[in-house]
Design an enzyme around this catalytic site. Structure first.
Site, PDB file in Angstrom:
ATOM      1  N   LYS A  28       0.805  -1.220   0.000  1.00 58.85           N
ATOM      2  CA  LYS A  28       0.000   0.000   0.000  1.00 58.85           C
ATOM      3  C   LYS A  28       0.841   1.275   0.000  1.00 58.85           C
ATOM      4  O   LYS A  28       0.444   2.292  -0.552  1.00 58.85           O
ATOM      5  CB  LYS A  28      -0.931   0.012   1.220  1.00 58.85           C
ATOM      6  CG  LYS A  28      -1.976  -1.098   1.217  1.00 58.85           C
ATOM      7  CD  LYS A  28      -3.253  -0.648   0.587  1.00 58.85           C
ATOM      8  CE  LYS A  28      -4.250  -1.752   0.286  1.00 58.85           C
ATOM      9  NZ  LYS A  28      -4.352  -2.853   1.228  1.00 58.85           N
ATOM     10  N   GLU A  56      -9.442   6.140   3.582  1.00 61.52           N
ATOM     11  CA  GLU A  56     -10.245   5.067   4.152  1.00 61.52           C
ATOM     12  C   GLU A  56      -9.313   3.887   4.375  1.00 61.52           C
ATOM     13  O   GLU A  56      -8.256   3.817   3.774  1.00 61.52           O
ATOM     14  CB  GLU A  56     -11.346   4.677   3.178  1.00 61.52           C
ATOM     15  CG  GLU A  56     -10.930   3.656   2.093  1.00 61.52           C
ATOM     16  CD  GLU A  56      -9.851   4.148   1.138  1.00 61.52           C
ATOM     17  OE1 GLU A  56      -9.729   5.379   0.984  1.00 61.52           O
ATOM     18  OE2 GLU A  56      -9.132   3.319   0.554  1.00 61.52           O
ATOM     19  N   SER A  58       1.670  -9.775  -1.050  1.00 56.42           N
ATOM     20  CA  SER A  58       1.346  -8.346  -0.987  1.00 56.42           C
ATOM     21  C   SER A  58       1.634  -7.728   0.373  1.00 56.42           C
ATOM     22  O   SER A  58       1.854  -6.524   0.476  1.00 56.42           O
ATOM     23  CB  SER A  58      -0.125  -8.137  -1.355  1.00 56.42           C
ATOM     24  OG  SER A  58      -0.961  -8.967  -0.572  1.00 56.42           O
TER      25      SER A  58
END
Ligand SMILES: *Cc1c(COP(=O)(O)O)cnc(C)c1O
Length: 398
Positions: free
Chosen positions: A91, A113, A380
């Site tokens: 991210k 968010e 990830s």
């Protein structure tokens, strides 16, 4: 095939677009305009590269998983180690890109968010680093599942706002963030966390995450002298997967496999496998495959992993699926936990529950490959955030 690109209003074929209230058109258009500028700007690229290298820790390794390969006995398996990024997931590639963009636009306040909490942590991190005010919207249910990440965000100086409407997960958190953005758009940039939402977000987030695929392509060519047979990545909103896939789209021989959350199984309807159903809809600014009930209401979703628990999928994936360029599958909660256990014990790597879905797909489908095949699996994120929840889950299973 040429890499998919949206038109000037963000349409990926029949999908994507800008389905937002009038008040958001102006800020989205401004964002699209500024992004178009910086996209070509070598100084911006250089600045982003600097922080990705010196702060995030890129490039991440492409690790040959020797024991996993031996255990499964078919394809040679490489792991793209996004779990080794600073803050523990992919991210931050996107948060870093967007905060540099926000700085250029003169914005002083950042909102975001978060579902699993990883995007909130990544955003709180880059805000601390650049001294910006940071407000994170998070569903109350997610706050409970991911209390460690709430503590991390608050430690980083962010304000975490609990969202208590609806299912109290990611969808509602996005709504609240959009509401905030409408009221504070002059001072505030909204760092959306996945390849979702209205244009330009799906394209912009994809571009920032494509560093994963660009590195992986270079790394596999160096290690093996040829391209992989297949890429495997989990699909929540679709950012880690599109980031890995995109630089390979033109390499027609490379299969691209996205793995969605099968939850309790497709039959009972408690899952988040958008492509297991053939329903198109509009959710939070974009037209795409959306899970719906028989009345066309947004369906309740379920996944053991908060990061995959969302009713819509990024619009570019919808196009790639219709074109047949990418394939989509799903694994259940139970299978994902098995993937978590196996990768932990075979390789000493605790994958995030999200990433465990990609790992599980490889374990379940190893037999369709042979020893000549090469797989790249995107890890990830790391699983440390999930251990408390997993311990409780295992206790319940008995
Ligand atoms: C958020 C998250 C995901 C799902 O989001 P995508 O946008 O589909 O990548 C997957 N893995 C991890 C570790 C996450 O934090």
């Amino acid at each position: 095939m040429k890499p998919t690109q949206p038109d000037s209003h963000g349409h990926f074929g029949a999908y994507g677009g800008m389905f937002v209230p009038e008040t958001l058109m102006e800020p989205l258009n401004e964002l699209a305009r500024v992004y178009k500028e910086v996209r070509q700007d070598p100084a911006f690229k250089q600045e982003l590269q600097y922080y990705l290298r010196e702060y995030v820790g890129r490039p991440t390794p492409l690790y040959f998983a020797e024991r996993m390969t031996a255990k499964l006995g078919t394809a040679k398996i490489y792991l793209k180690r996004e779990d080794l990024c600073h803050t523990g997931a992919h991210k931050i590639n996107n948060s870093m890109g967007q905060i540099l963009l926000a700085k250029r636009m003169g914005k002083k306040r950042i909102i975001a968010e978060t579902g699993a909490g990883q995007h909130g942590v990544a955003t709180a991190t880059v805000c601390a680093m650049f001294g910006m005010e940071c407000v994170i919207y998070m569903g109350k249910v997610d706050m409970e599942r991911q209390s460690l990440n709430v503590f991390r965000m608050e430690s980083l100086g962010a304000t975490v706002v609990p969202v208590t409407v609806g299912q109290q997960t990611l969808k509602e958190a996005v709504n609240e963030a959009m509401r905030d953005w409408v009221s504070n758009v002059r001072t505030t940039h909204y760092i959306l966390g996945s390849a979702l939402g209205a244009h330009p977000y799906p394209m912009m987030v994809r571009d920032f995450q494509s560093v994963i695929g660009r590195e992986a392509r270079r790394q596999i060519l160096k290690a093996e002298g040829r391209l992989p047979t297949a890429l495997v990545a989990c699909v929540g909103g679709g950012s880690n997967s599109i980031g890995l896939f995109h630089p390979f789209i033109k390499d027609e021989g490379v299969r691209m496999i996205g793995v969605e959350a099968g939850g309790f199984g497709i039959e009972g309807g408690m899952h988040a496998a958008r492509f297991a159903q053939e329903k198109i809809g509009i959710l939070q600014g974009t037209k795409t495959y959306v899970l719906q009930d028989d009345d066309g209401q947004i369906a309740l979703t379920h996944s053991i992993s908060a990061g995959l628990d969302y009713a819509a999928v990024g619009p570019e994936h919808s196009l790639l699926r219709d074109l047949g360029r990418a394939e989509y599958s799903h694994v259940t909660d139970v299978e994902a936990v098995d993937g978590f256990d196996k990768l932990s014990q075979w390789e000493g790597i605790l994958p995030a529950l999200e990433s465990s879905h990609a790992v599980a797909w490889v374990i379940l489908n190893a037999a369709q490959f042979s020893k000549d095949d090469l797989l790249i699996v995107n890890v990830s994120g790391r699983g440390d955030k999930d251990v408390i929840q997993l311990a409780e889950w295992k206790k319940k299973q008995g």
